[in-house]
Scaffold this motif. Structure first.
Motif, PDB file in Angstrom:
ATOM      1  N   PRO A 110     -47.103  -4.898 -24.802  1.00  0.00           N
ATOM      2  CA  PRO A 110     -46.810  -5.105 -26.126  1.00  0.00           C
ATOM      3  C   PRO A 110     -47.471  -6.617 -26.202  1.00  0.00           C
ATOM      4  CG  PRO A 110     -44.935  -4.250 -25.550  1.00  0.00           C
ATOM      5  CD  PRO A 110     -45.777  -4.173 -24.021  1.00  0.00           C
ATOM      6  N   PHE A 111     -47.160  -7.485 -25.013  1.00  0.00           N
ATOM      7  CA  PHE A 111     -47.818  -8.767 -25.014  1.00  0.00           C
ATOM      8  C   PHE A 111     -49.413  -8.794 -25.110  1.00  0.00           C
ATOM      9  CE2 PHE A 111     -49.170 -12.733 -22.816  1.00  0.00           C
ATOM     10  CZ  PHE A 111     -48.427 -13.527 -23.627  1.00  0.00           C
ATOM     11  N   VAL A 112     -49.973  -8.192 -24.408  1.00  0.00           N
ATOM     12  CA  VAL A 112     -51.349  -8.039 -24.253  1.00  0.00           C
ATOM     13  C   VAL A 112     -51.879  -7.606 -25.750  1.00  0.00           C
ATOM     14  CG1 VAL A 112     -53.482  -6.887 -23.216  1.00  0.00           C
ATOM     15  CG2 VAL A 112     -51.500  -7.869 -21.780  1.00  0.00           C
ATOM     16  N   ILE A 113     -51.321  -6.644 -26.541  1.00  0.00           N
ATOM     17  CA  ILE A 113     -51.703  -6.077 -27.588  1.00  0.00           C
ATOM     18  C   ILE A 113     -51.712  -7.134 -28.678  1.00  0.00           C
ATOM     19  CG2 ILE A 113     -51.361  -4.358 -29.427  1.00  0.00           C
ATOM     20  CD1 ILE A 113     -51.034  -2.392 -27.090  1.00  0.00           C
ATOM     21  N   ALA A 114     -50.398  -7.718 -28.776  1.00  0.00           N
ATOM     22  CA  ALA A 114     -50.041  -8.617 -29.701  1.00  0.00           C
ATOM     23  C   ALA A 114     -51.240  -9.861 -29.725  1.00  0.00           C
ATOM     24  CB  ALA A 114     -48.643  -9.102 -29.741  1.00  0.00           C
ATOM     25  N   MET A 115     -51.361 -10.497 -28.335  1.00  0.00           N
ATOM     26  CA  MET A 115     -52.278 -11.484 -28.113  1.00  0.00           C
ATOM     27  C   MET A 115     -53.539 -11.313 -28.486  1.00  0.00           C
ATOM     28  SD  MET A 115     -50.192 -14.026 -27.575  1.00  0.00           S
ATOM     29  CE  MET A 115     -48.645 -13.388 -27.973  1.00  0.00           C
ATOM     30  N   THR A 116     -54.050 -10.066 -28.239  1.00  0.00           N
ATOM     31  CA  THR A 116     -55.398  -9.578 -28.936  1.00  0.00           C
ATOM     32  C   THR A 116     -55.274  -9.714 -30.348  1.00  0.00           C
ATOM     33  OG1 THR A 116     -55.582  -8.214 -26.766  1.00  0.00           O
ATOM     34  CG2 THR A 116     -56.996  -7.860 -28.798  1.00  0.00           C
TER      35      THR A 116
ATOM     36  N   LEU B  30     -61.395  -8.802 -39.847  1.00  0.00           N
ATOM     37  CA  LEU B  30     -60.622  -9.459 -38.435  1.00  0.00           C
ATOM     38  C   LEU B  30     -59.181  -9.587 -38.818  1.00  0.00           C
ATOM     39  CD1 LEU B  30     -63.505 -12.045 -37.888  1.00  0.00           C
ATOM     40  CD2 LEU B  30     -62.915  -9.780 -36.419  1.00  0.00           C
ATOM     41  N   THR B  31     -58.845 -10.005 -39.825  1.00  0.00           N
ATOM     42  CA  THR B  31     -57.333 -10.316 -40.204  1.00  0.00           C
ATOM     43  C   THR B  31     -56.635  -8.871 -39.997  1.00  0.00           C
ATOM     44  OG1 THR B  31     -57.875 -12.433 -41.316  1.00  0.00           O
ATOM     45  CG2 THR B  31     -55.513 -11.536 -41.545  1.00  0.00           C
ATOM     46  N   ILE B  32     -57.048  -7.795 -40.737  1.00  0.00           N
ATOM     47  CA  ILE B  32     -56.300  -6.629 -40.906  1.00  0.00           C
ATOM     48  C   ILE B  32     -56.454  -6.123 -39.460  1.00  0.00           C
ATOM     49  CG2 ILE B  32     -56.297  -4.437 -41.977  1.00  0.00           C
ATOM     50  CD1 ILE B  32     -57.533  -5.799 -44.578  1.00  0.00           C
ATOM     51  N   ILE B  33     -57.239  -6.216 -38.684  1.00  0.00           N
ATOM     52  CA  ILE B  33     -57.398  -5.587 -37.212  1.00  0.00           C
ATOM     53  C   ILE B  33     -56.374  -6.458 -36.398  1.00  0.00           C
ATOM     54  CG2 ILE B  33     -58.606  -5.618 -35.017  1.00  0.00           C
ATOM     55  CD1 ILE B  33     -61.118  -4.722 -36.801  1.00  0.00           C
ATOM     56  N   GLY B  34     -56.319  -7.828 -36.718  1.00  0.00           N
ATOM     57  CA  GLY B  34     -55.421  -8.602 -36.010  1.00  0.00           C
ATOM     58  C   GLY B  34     -54.008  -8.116 -36.335  1.00  0.00           C
ATOM     59  N   VAL B  35     -53.736  -8.307 -37.728  1.00  0.00           N
ATOM     60  CA  VAL B  35     -52.212  -8.007 -38.008  1.00  0.00           C
ATOM     61  C   VAL B  35     -51.833  -6.499 -37.533  1.00  0.00           C
ATOM     62  CG1 VAL B  35     -52.301  -9.817 -39.721  1.00  0.00           C
ATOM     63  CG2 VAL B  35     -52.625  -7.380 -40.378  1.00  0.00           C
TER      64      VAL B  35
ATOM     65  N   LEU C 189     -48.421  -3.666 -33.977  1.00  0.00           N
ATOM     66  CA  LEU C 189     -48.299  -2.469 -32.807  1.00  0.00           C
ATOM     67  C   LEU C 189     -47.567  -3.031 -31.474  1.00  0.00           C
ATOM     68  CD1 LEU C 189     -48.908   0.074 -31.606  1.00  0.00           C
ATOM     69  CD2 LEU C 189     -51.092  -0.478 -31.218  1.00  0.00           C
ATOM     70  N   GLY C 190     -47.908  -4.458 -31.207  1.00  0.00           N
ATOM     71  CA  GLY C 190     -47.103  -5.124 -30.288  1.00  0.00           C
ATOM     72  C   GLY C 190     -45.685  -5.130 -30.515  1.00  0.00           C
ATOM     73  N   HIS C 191     -45.360  -5.570 -31.685  1.00  0.00           N
ATOM     74  CA  HIS C 191     -43.921  -5.644 -31.983  1.00  0.00           C
ATOM     75  C   HIS C 191     -43.239  -4.273 -31.941  1.00  0.00           C
ATOM     76  CE1 HIS C 191     -43.280  -9.806 -33.263  1.00  0.00           C
ATOM     77  NE2 HIS C 191     -44.656  -9.726 -33.936  1.00  0.00           N
ATOM     78  N   ILE C 192     -44.120  -3.207 -32.404  1.00  0.00           N
ATOM     79  CA  ILE C 192     -43.506  -1.766 -32.446  1.00  0.00           C
ATOM     80  C   ILE C 192     -43.248  -1.473 -31.105  1.00  0.00           C
ATOM     81  CG2 ILE C 192     -44.076   0.559 -33.043  1.00  0.00           C
ATOM     82  CD1 ILE C 192     -45.190  -0.576 -35.424  1.00  0.00           C
ATOM     83  N   LEU C 193     -44.118  -1.608 -30.244  1.00  0.00           N
ATOM     84  CA  LEU C 193     -44.091  -1.332 -28.712  1.00  0.00           C
ATOM     85  C   LEU C 193     -42.947  -1.956 -28.102  1.00  0.00           C
ATOM     86  CD1 LEU C 193     -47.769  -1.110 -27.677  1.00  0.00           C
ATOM     87  CD2 LEU C 193     -46.293   0.796 -28.077  1.00  0.00           C
TER      88      LEU C 193
END
Length: 134
Positions: A78-84, A104-109, A114-118
């Protein structure tokens, strides 16, 4: 005992992070439609400060909720995905306003969400309950 009291706060922060990610994506899409389609609101929707402050808030919420979860549960994904995702959002600040920034923003958010969901899913998993007592 204290950990059980703190866990709902972290889960609430994860939910806030998901909601903020959705609002950010909606802001991007509305900006494109309103400004390019109707020619209104450019000075408001494309204001650089909105994007900078949004990234600051997203970073703080993700750092606390997902960082806390990563330390507590020893789950890096979750951390790695959110930081990406935050990296994509930061990259969006470096390109001119328009569809490239929105993509870029939509991919980022999406990745931050997804990181929060995981992170939330792991809190509710049997492995977490067994190992952490959450």
């Amino acid at each position: 005992m204290l950990q059980r009291a703190i866990n709902p706060i972290r889960q609430r922060l994860d939910r806030i992070g998901i909601g903020l990610s959705g609002l950010c994506a909606l802001h991007c899409l509305a900006s494109i439609v309103l400004v390019s389609g109707l020619g209104i609101g450019g000075e408001l929707f494309f204001a650089p400060d909105i994007h900078r402050w949004g990234l600051v808030v997203a970073t703080l919420v993700a750092a606390v909720a997902i960082g806390w979860g990563a330390l507590r549960h020893r789950m890096a994904m979750p951390f790695v995905i959110a930081m990406t995702g935050l990296t994509f959002m930061g990259g969006a600040l470096a390109v001119p306003h328009g569809y490239k920034e929105a993509i870029l923003t939509i991919i980022g958010v999406g990745l931050v969400s997804l990181g929060h969901i995981l992170n939330l899913r792991h809190c509710h998993s049997a492995a977490c309950k067994e190992r952490c007592g959450d």
